[in-house]
Write a protein that holds these residues in place. Structure first.
Motif, PDB file in Angstrom:
ATOM      1  N   SER A  56      22.743 -35.359 -20.946  1.00 55.34           N
ATOM      2  CA  SER A  56      21.516 -34.832 -20.365  1.00 55.34           C
ATOM      3  C   SER A  56      20.368 -35.834 -20.454  1.00 55.34           C
ATOM      4  N   LYS A  89      12.472 -28.920 -26.903  1.00 53.41           N
ATOM      5  CA  LYS A  89      12.721 -28.419 -25.548  1.00 53.41           C
ATOM      6  C   LYS A  89      13.778 -29.244 -24.831  1.00 53.41           C
ATOM      7  N   LYS A  90      13.763 -30.560 -25.036  1.00 50.45           N
ATOM      8  CA  LYS A  90      14.758 -31.425 -24.401  1.00 50.45           C
ATOM      9  C   LYS A  90      16.160 -31.140 -24.931  1.00 50.45           C
ATOM     10  N   ALA A  93      17.390 -27.762 -23.666  1.00 52.52           N
ATOM     11  CA  ALA A  93      17.845 -27.859 -22.277  1.00 52.52           C
ATOM     12  C   ALA A  93      19.183 -28.584 -22.180  1.00 52.52           C
TER      13      ALA A  93
END
Length: 139
Positions: A56, A89-90, A93
């Motif tokens: 990601s 948050k990264k 996700a």
């Protein structure tokens, strides 16, 4: 009667900056069954999480090398990890909905895939590890 004057100062401290964020993860097999996290060792779990983050975040300038990841607990309920709060948050996700073939990790049931589900996340460890509150009206 005269009142004595005291120099009492109240001390208030508010936690505003949290250095870490916490996630509770669960590993599932897409046929609907949940694999207990205790069936996987810490090295395999770490490798799966690193793979998810690199797939990601690796497309964003190789940022996964700078994400520190600590496994705090491996239990039946799931795996508790700690990451820097700025990366929470990264990482959330990257991990939410990630799935990988077990064949790449040489596990027994290698024909299946393993998915990662983020059960809870928060800036305070207690918000992740405590049981959910249930409300019931007073009787």
């Amino acid at each position: 009667m005269k009142r004595l004057k005291t120099d009492r100062k109240e001390f208030h401290r508010t936690l505003r900056l949290f250095p870490y964020g916490y996630l509770l993860l669960q590993f599932i097999i897409p046929n609907g069954s949940t694999t207990t996290s205790t069936q996987l060792d810490a090295v395999t779990i770490y490798s799966i999480l690193r793979l998810a983050i690199s797939q990601s975040l690796g497309t964003i300038g190789g940022a996964n090398a700078s994400v520190n990841l600590d496994i705090l607990n491996i239990a039946e309920e799931g795996v508790t990890i700690r990451v820097p709060e700025s990366e929470l948050k990264k990482v959330w996700a990257a991990l939410a909905g990630f799935h990988v073939s077990l064949e790449s990790f040489n596990l027994d049931n290698s024909s299946q895939e393993l998915g990662v589900v983020v059960m809870k996340s928060g800036k305070v460890l207690q918000s992740v590890v405590r049981p959910d509150r249930t409300w019931s009206p007073p009787s």
